[in-house]
Design a protein around this motif. Structure first.
Motif: not given
Length: 445
Positions: A241-268
């Motif tokens: 858990e991280y304050e402000g995180v509200d998305g977006l999409k994870t991804g993992s395959t053998n070729s892509a490895g451990s991947s993540f597109t995140a978004t968070a809003e904090k302090n405006g």
């Protein structure tokens, strides 16, 4: 080799190693954070300002992060009235068979089941359900092959540069049991650069902010009792858990490895991060993406804030007007249409300076704006240049960004024929008089 020669070689080696040390230190100092991933990027969402980037333009496998494009096209089709949330879908042999492979992340669809677009969308956005994603592709485009064409066309329209979409799910085509979309091969997989993943995520949030209402749900039960935990473990109540995180999409395959597109809003301030093939050396495909994303988010929220550098109506002293031709007025004042805001590192605000980039297509060959035109006619952009010592990564769209429109302060009507004629006559006699003055002046020089 005599002792003097040995000593000389030894001293030279010491000097060489000593010379390398500052270079290594400089290289380390130029990287404000060390992200263990093949590619990573951190972007302030409202302006597209890149706050950090590493290898951001190499096209790499993205796994289920491809579903960000699928989400975009579904929401676009809803918005345009081409499909509805209540519209139903019954699985065909392809979607049914894929949905039964639980190790691929799925809600098992019944062969005779009927599912609404809303149910399939939630299964895809929350649980990354692959059968549901294929079903949605068929609802939107008739077939997954047609949908893939839409994915690539939309990528081009949104200004992505390094991309290749080959299916709606992000799976490697070889996992589709020979049913890979027509026009693709079994060895193909979706590939996009970190910059373009951030650009796509930014447009999704900007154009369809409702995506965050679904992407931020930590857990939900599918209609037939299947539990759908969100793979984004940075959401409230989950393990990372991280304050402000509200998305977006994870991804993992053998070729892509451990991947993540995140978004968070904090302090405006909202930021978007992408990590591709993150690693902590353990071989784990889940945790590394969250550990590396945390570094990016900490760096953003501890060091940056969105600042208003210039207010709406701002004018540059040496470019506060443009000349007008064929108008009742001979010039018009220009100014910005809204405040210019950019994410600024603490203490760096004074290092940003504004400049106008006038659209030459709006002016004639003499640099004049032709009347008539209305108030608030856009004539260009105002952008900012950075002159500090911090590394400047530019903007998602390139070197310039964080821009606002430069518009006319008033409208100018076209002058009538009499005024234009008198101006022409006045110009003729003014030119004639200047010619006479120059000639007479030459007699006495």
């Amino acid at each position: 080799m005599n002792q003097k020669r040995i000593l000389a070689v030894f001293m030279a080696a010491i000097l060489f190693v000593s010379a390398l040390a500052p270079m290594k230190q400089a290289a380390a100092a130029s990287d404000p954070i060390s992200i263990n991933a093949k590619a990573s990027i951190l972007v302030e969402a409202s302006s597209g300002k890149i706050l950090y980037g590493n290898n951001i333009d190499e096209s790499l496998p993205i796994a289920s992060m491809a579903k960000i494009m699928t989400e975009y096209l579904v929401l676009e089709a809803i918005d345009e009235g081409k499909i509805t949330w209540e519209q139903t879908y019954t699985p065909n042999d392809y979607t049914y068979s894929i949905s039964q492979i639980r190790e691929l992340s799925n809600v098992p669809l019944r062969r005779d089941g009927s599912y609404t677009v809303k149910e399939l969308y939630e299964a895809m956005a929350i649980y990354s359900a692959n059968g549901a994603a294929i079903a949605l592709a068929e609802v939107v485009a008739g077939s997954e092959a047609n949908f893939v064409k839409k994915m690539n066309d939309k990528a081009k329209e949104l200004g992505l540069k390094e991309y290749d979409f080959v299916n709606a799910t992000g799976l490697e085509n070889k996992d589709l049991n020979g049913n890979h979309p027509e026009g693709t091969t079994e060895d193909d997989e979706n590939k996009v650069s970190a910059r373009d993943m951030a650009k796509l995520a930014s447009r999704l949030i900007q154009d369809y902010p409702e995506i965050l209402e679904t992407a931020s749900i930590p857990r939900k039960t599918f209609k037939e009792g299947t539990e759908m935990p969100n793979y984004n473990w940075m959401l409230k109540g989950l393990i990372y858990e991280y304050e402000g995180v509200d998305g977006l999409k994870t991804g993992s395959t053998n070729s892509a490895g451990s991947s993540f597109t995140a978004t968070a809003e904090k302090n405006g301030m909202r930021v978007i991060t992408v990590v591709m093939d993150a690693s902590d050396g353990s071989g784990d495909l889940k945790s590394p993406r969250f550990k590396e994303t945390k570094k990016l988010l900490d760096f953003a929220f501890n060091n940056y804030s969105v600042e208003e550098l210039y207010p709406a109506g701002h004018q540059l002293k040496d470019q506060s007007s443009v000349p007008v031709v064929s108008g009742k007025e001979k010039e018009v004042q220009i100014q910005t249409d809204k405040p210019l805001k950019v994410a600024v590192k603490n203490g760096e605000k004074e290092n940003y300076k504004a400049k106008y980039v006038i659209d030459k297509k709006k002016l004639n060959e003499n640099g004049e704006l032709t009347a008539p035109f209305k108030e608030k006619e856009a004539v260009g952009k105002m952008v900012v240049d950075y002159s500090g010592e911090e590394k400047d990564y530019g903007f998602l769209s390139g070197e310039t960004g964080g821009e606002v429109n430069v518009i006319t302060k008033e409208g100018v009507e076209k002058a009538n024929w009499f005024v234009l004629t008198m101006r022409g006559i006045g110009g003729f006699f003014a030119g004639l008089w200047n010619s006479v003055v120059q000639t007479v002046g030459g007699w006495f020089s």
